[in-house]
Design a protein around this motif. Structure first.
Motif, mmCIF file in Angstrom:
data_model
loop_
_atom_site.group_PDB
_atom_site.id
_atom_site.type_symbol
_atom_site.label_atom_id
_atom_site.label_comp_id
_atom_site.label_asym_id
_atom_site.label_seq_id
_atom_site.Cartn_x
_atom_site.Cartn_y
_atom_site.Cartn_z
ATOM 1 N N VAL A 1 -84.409 11.067 92.751
ATOM 2 C CA VAL A 1 -84.896 12.301 93.380
ATOM 3 C C VAL A 1 -84.658 12.267 94.877
ATOM 4 C CG1 VAL A 1 -86.970 13.643 93.904
ATOM 5 C CG2 VAL A 1 -86.605 12.771 91.581
ATOM 6 N N MET A 2 -84.988 11.136 95.494
ATOM 7 C CA MET A 2 -84.833 11.027 96.948
ATOM 8 C C MET A 2 -83.362 11.118 97.366
ATOM 9 S SD MET A 2 -87.911 10.872 97.944
ATOM 10 C CE MET A 2 -87.678 10.468 99.674
ATOM 11 N N GLU A 3 -82.480 10.605 96.502
ATOM 12 C CA GLU A 3 -81.058 10.630 96.841
ATOM 13 C C GLU A 3 -80.456 12.032 96.696
ATOM 14 O OE1 GLU A 3 -79.340 7.718 94.287
ATOM 15 O OE2 GLU A 3 -79.720 6.042 95.667
ATOM 16 N N LEU B 1 -82.877 17.508 90.920
ATOM 17 C CA LEU B 1 -84.224 16.964 91.122
ATOM 18 C C LEU B 1 -85.002 16.890 89.812
ATOM 19 C CD1 LEU B 1 -85.307 18.698 94.466
ATOM 20 C CD2 LEU B 1 -84.272 16.449 94.109
ATOM 21 N N GLY B 2 -84.835 17.903 88.966
ATOM 22 C CA GLY B 2 -85.608 17.940 87.725
ATOM 23 C C GLY B 2 -85.345 16.751 86.837
ATOM 24 N N VAL C 1 -89.939 4.421 89.164
ATOM 25 C CA VAL C 1 -89.428 4.198 90.524
ATOM 26 C C VAL C 1 -87.943 4.544 90.598
ATOM 27 C CG1 VAL C 1 -89.008 2.442 92.287
ATOM 28 C CG2 VAL C 1 -91.174 2.463 91.049
ATOM 29 N N LEU C 2 -87.194 4.148 89.570
ATOM 30 C CA LEU C 2 -85.766 4.475 89.555
ATOM 31 C C LEU C 2 -85.559 5.992 89.536
ATOM 32 C CD1 LEU C 2 -84.442 1.818 87.004
ATOM 33 C CD2 LEU C 2 -84.165 1.809 89.489
ATOM 34 N N GLY C 3 -86.402 6.700 88.764
ATOM 35 C CA GLY C 3 -86.295 8.151 88.745
ATOM 36 C C GLY C 3 -86.601 8.761 90.100
ATOM 37 N N VAL D 1 -87.232 11.716 84.316
ATOM 38 C CA VAL D 1 -87.080 10.299 83.996
ATOM 39 C C VAL D 1 -88.253 9.506 84.546
ATOM 40 C CG1 VAL D 1 -85.698 8.237 84.424
ATOM 41 C CG2 VAL D 1 -84.572 10.373 83.811
ATOM 42 N N ALA D 2 -88.674 9.829 85.754
ATOM 43 C CA ALA D 2 -89.773 9.103 86.390
ATOM 44 C C ALA D 2 -91.051 9.180 85.571
ATOM 45 C CB ALA D 2 -90.002 9.655 87.800
#
Length: 246
Positions: free
Chosen positions: A168-170, A178-179, A162-164, A184-185
């Motif tokens: 990405v969303m930020e 993004l990668g 979720v943190l990853g 990490v996710a």
């Protein structure tokens, strides 16, 4: 070294890495320090909060026993008990006093001391069985640390995922970032599930079996020492020890 345990761990990790490469991926893509930090430190922190510092440290110390061969002192104990039985029949139970301090096992040493002090077989069983219950409860509490780690790790892995995704969303406006977030996710989930099912839970199962074997060993020793206190024939004591080894 218990090579079976080490080989099993290496086989599990190697199989996953090999499968990753057969699918066209690279093993180094599974190496994500951020995901590792989230999953491992997060899991250990949750376990420490649940178990307390004492059990946590004891669990870290106990973990090495999963990779060490089990001590096999049956032959020595069999010879010792037969010798002690013969000595007690010839010279009386007080003759065992000189052997008490030489015995390296504190559980057996306590039993011998009780026999020398004239404790009858029933009372000896009661006291030593209480010691076994205390030992089993304490050791199972330590093993539960690793069982808890196996339960927390996948959930912490999802938290890392979720943190990853938040990262990405930020950074949707910056494709170059993004990668890393996606890596990490997904890798955090792999770490969480992998550590739980390839390390923590198998480790807990191995240690639990070790504890159960030691409990069985001590229960047999109680019966042998009760027989020694009752003046049983050395051959009967030897047969009991042989049945334990079978």
């Amino acid at each position: 070294m218990d090579w079976g345990s080490l080989a099993g761990l290496l086989l599990a990790v190697g199989g996953i890495a090999a499968g990753q490469m057969l699918e066209g991926g690279q093993a180094r893509s599974l190496l994500q320090p951020a995901a590792f930090l989230i999953v491992v430190v997060g899991t250990l922190g949750a376990v420490l909060m649940q178990s307390g510092l004492r059990n946590f440290i004891a669990a870290l110390r106990m973990a090495r026993h999963a990779f060490l061969p089990a001590d096999d002192d049956h032959a020595r104990l069999s010879r010792s008990f037969v010798f002690w039985s013969n000595s007690a029949r010839r010279e009386g139970l007080l003759s065992l006093e000189r052997y008490c301090e030489r015995e390296p096992d504190p559980f057996i040493r306590k039993g011998l001391r009780m026999i020398v002090d004239g404790t009858d077989g029933d009372r000896l069983r009661l006291v030593l069985e209480q010691d076994i219950n205390i030992y089993e409860r304490r050791e199972r509490g330590v093993v539960k640390v690793w069982e808890s780690a196996g339960g927390y790790a996948p959930t912490v892995g999802i938290l890392g995922a979720v943190l990853g995704l938040i990262q990405v969303m930020e950074n949707l406006g910056d494709p170059s970032k993004l990668g890393a977030g996606i890596a990490v996710a997904f890798v955090a989930t792999v770490y969480g599930v992998g550590l739980a099912n390839l390390l923590f839970l198998p480790l807990a199962g191995k240690l639990k079996a070790r504890v159960q074997n030691e409990v069985g060993r001590r229960e047999m020793l109680v019966e042998v020492m009760a027989g020694l206190a009752a003046g049983e024939n050395p051959r009967l004591i030897e047969d009991r020890m042989a049945a334990w080894a079978a």
